[in-house]
Motif scaffolding. Sequence first.
Motif, PDB file in Angstrom:
ATOM      1  N   THR A 185       1.522   9.229  -6.003  1.00  0.00           N
ATOM      2  CA  THR A 185       1.957  10.586  -5.676  1.00  0.00           C
ATOM      3  C   THR A 185       2.950  11.103  -6.709  1.00  0.00           C
ATOM      4  OG1 THR A 185       1.644  10.112  -3.329  1.00  0.00           O
ATOM      5  CG2 THR A 185       3.007  12.009  -3.880  1.00  0.00           C
ATOM      6  N   VAL A 186       3.903  10.271  -7.093  1.00  0.00           N
ATOM      7  CA  VAL A 186       4.876  10.670  -8.115  1.00  0.00           C
ATOM      8  C   VAL A 186       4.167  10.932  -9.444  1.00  0.00           C
ATOM      9  CG1 VAL A 186       6.845   9.853  -9.475  1.00  0.00           C
ATOM     10  CG2 VAL A 186       6.828   9.546  -7.011  1.00  0.00           C
ATOM     11  N   GLY A 187       3.211  10.085  -9.792  1.00  0.00           N
ATOM     12  CA  GLY A 187       2.435  10.295 -11.018  1.00  0.00           C
ATOM     13  C   GLY A 187       1.663  11.601 -10.988  1.00  0.00           C
ATOM     14  N   LEU A 188       1.047  11.917  -9.860  1.00  0.00           N
ATOM     15  CA  LEU A 188       0.303  13.171  -9.727  1.00  0.00           C
ATOM     16  C   LEU A 188       1.234  14.370  -9.863  1.00  0.00           C
ATOM     17  CD1 LEU A 188      -2.330  14.669  -9.090  1.00  0.00           C
ATOM     18  CD2 LEU A 188      -1.716  14.489  -6.675  1.00  0.00           C
ATOM     19  N   HIS A 236       0.820  -1.210   0.000  1.00  0.00           N
ATOM     20  CA  HIS A 236       0.000   0.000   0.000  1.00  0.00           C
ATOM     21  C   HIS A 236       0.852   1.257   0.000  1.00  0.00           C
ATOM     22  CE1 HIS A 236      -4.125  -1.778   1.278  1.00  0.00           C
ATOM     23  NE2 HIS A 236      -3.489  -2.570   0.436  1.00  0.00           N
ATOM     24  N   SER A 237       1.937   1.259   0.774  1.00  0.00           N
ATOM     25  CA  SER A 237       2.792   2.452   0.788  1.00  0.00           C
ATOM     26  C   SER A 237       3.484   2.624  -0.565  1.00  0.00           C
ATOM     27  CB  SER A 237       3.823   2.366   1.913  1.00  0.00           C
ATOM     28  OG  SER A 237       4.706   1.277   1.704  1.00  0.00           O
ATOM     29  N   GLY A 238       3.850   1.525  -1.200  1.00  0.00           N
ATOM     30  CA  GLY A 238       4.461   1.607  -2.528  1.00  0.00           C
ATOM     31  C   GLY A 238       3.487   2.137  -3.563  1.00  0.00           C
ATOM     32  N   LEU A 239       2.243   1.670  -3.506  1.00  0.00           N
ATOM     33  CA  LEU A 239       1.234   2.162  -4.445  1.00  0.00           C
ATOM     34  C   LEU A 239       0.957   3.642  -4.229  1.00  0.00           C
ATOM     35  CD1 LEU A 239      -1.313  -0.787  -4.541  1.00  0.00           C
ATOM     36  CD2 LEU A 239       0.217  -0.033  -6.355  1.00  0.00           C
TER      37      LEU A 239
END
Length: 51
Positions: A27-30, A19-22
């Motif tokens: 977040t990086v994508g946003l 979950h933290s990886g997803l």
Amino acid sequence: MSAASLPSSLLPAMRTILHSGLHLIMTVGLILVVLAVVVNITRKAPIKQPR
């Protein structure tokens, strides 16, 4: 491989890591999408050369 074949003591830790990886990936994508929108809004159109 399924969750049933994994040790049950490791499942909570693996779920937390997943979950933290997803969340990090989203977040990086946003951030990349927002950066692309800002660049596209602030970029000036190139000056056209007369022929």
